[in-house]
Design a protein around this motif. Structure first.
Motif, PDB file in Angstrom:
ATOM      1  N   GLU A  34       0.803  -1.223   0.000  1.00  0.00           N
ATOM      2  CA  GLU A  34       0.000   0.000   0.000  1.00  0.00           C
ATOM      3  C   GLU A  34       0.832   1.267   0.000  1.00  0.00           C
ATOM      4  N   ASP A  35       2.163   1.162   0.087  1.00  0.00           N
ATOM      5  CA  ASP A  35       3.024   2.345   0.060  1.00  0.00           C
ATOM      6  C   ASP A  35       3.044   2.951  -1.347  1.00  0.00           C
ATOM      7  N   GLY A  51       4.748  -9.162  -5.455  1.00  0.00           N
ATOM      8  CA  GLY A  51       3.439  -9.440  -6.037  1.00  0.00           C
ATOM      9  C   GLY A  51       2.423  -8.355  -5.769  1.00  0.00           C
ATOM     10  N   CYS A  52       2.887  -7.153  -5.505  1.00  0.00           N
ATOM     11  CA  CYS A  52       1.994  -6.054  -5.145  1.00  0.00           C
ATOM     12  C   CYS A  52       1.254  -5.460  -6.334  1.00  0.00           C
ATOM     13  N   ALA A  56      -5.198  -9.306  -7.013  1.00  0.00           N
ATOM     14  CA  ALA A  56      -5.378  -9.839  -5.656  1.00  0.00           C
ATOM     15  C   ALA A  56      -4.703  -8.944  -4.629  1.00  0.00           C
ATOM     16  N   ALA A  57      -3.529  -8.443  -4.961  1.00  0.00           N
ATOM     17  CA  ALA A  57      -2.807  -7.568  -4.028  1.00  0.00           C
ATOM     18  C   ALA A  57      -3.557  -6.255  -3.822  1.00  0.00           C
ATOM     19  N   ARG A  58      -4.098  -5.693  -4.897  1.00  0.00           N
ATOM     20  CA  ARG A  58      -4.860  -4.447  -4.773  1.00  0.00           C
ATOM     21  C   ARG A  58      -6.118  -4.659  -3.927  1.00  0.00           C
ATOM     22  N   GLU A  59      -6.798  -5.781  -4.166  1.00  0.00           N
ATOM     23  CA  GLU A  59      -8.001  -6.070  -3.390  1.00  0.00           C
ATOM     24  C   GLU A  59      -7.656  -6.274  -1.917  1.00  0.00           C
ATOM     25  N   ALA A  65      -7.314  -1.543   4.197  1.00  0.00           N
ATOM     26  CA  ALA A  65      -7.594  -0.126   4.425  1.00  0.00           C
ATOM     27  C   ALA A  65      -9.004   0.058   4.976  1.00  0.00           C
ATOM     28  N   GLU A  66      -9.967  -0.667   4.430  1.00  0.00           N
ATOM     29  CA  GLU A  66     -11.351  -0.573   4.906  1.00  0.00           C
ATOM     30  C   GLU A  66     -11.457  -1.070   6.345  1.00  0.00           C
ATOM     31  N   ALA A  67     -10.776  -2.163   6.666  1.00  0.00           N
ATOM     32  CA  ALA A  67     -10.793  -2.685   8.041  1.00  0.00           C
ATOM     33  C   ALA A  67     -10.197  -1.659   9.001  1.00  0.00           C
TER      34      ALA A  67
END
Length: 78
Positions: A34-35, A51-52, A56-59, A65-67
């Motif tokens: 997320e950086d 693997g960012c 899948a990594a974005r999700e 972030a939502e949590a």
């Protein structure tokens, strides 16, 4: 460079052609998906190797972030 007697020193060596890579304090340490990092940087390469850059990594980053937002919203006011 070994100076003898157990003493060592750094010595710049000039080589013909080629490129050099230098590292700054910003490029040391941990990197997270997320950086936000500069494109074409060592940090971006690290994210790709982790693997960012996949869906899948974005999700996963969005879920995390939502949590975090939900956890902060459920904290009592100070």
């Amino acid at each position: 460079m070994d100076q003898g007697g157990g003493a060592y020193a750094l010595k710049w060596v000039e080589r013909p052609g080629g490129t050099y890579t230098t590292y700054t304090v910003m490029e040391e340490g941990a990197i997270r998906c997320e950086d936000a990092v500069p494109p074409n940087s060592l940090m971006r390469l690290a994210q790709i190797q982790l693997g960012c850059d996949g869906v899948a990594a974005r999700e996963r980053a969005e879920r995390q972030a939502e949590a975090g937002r939900q956890a902060k919203a459920s904290e009592p006011p100070r």
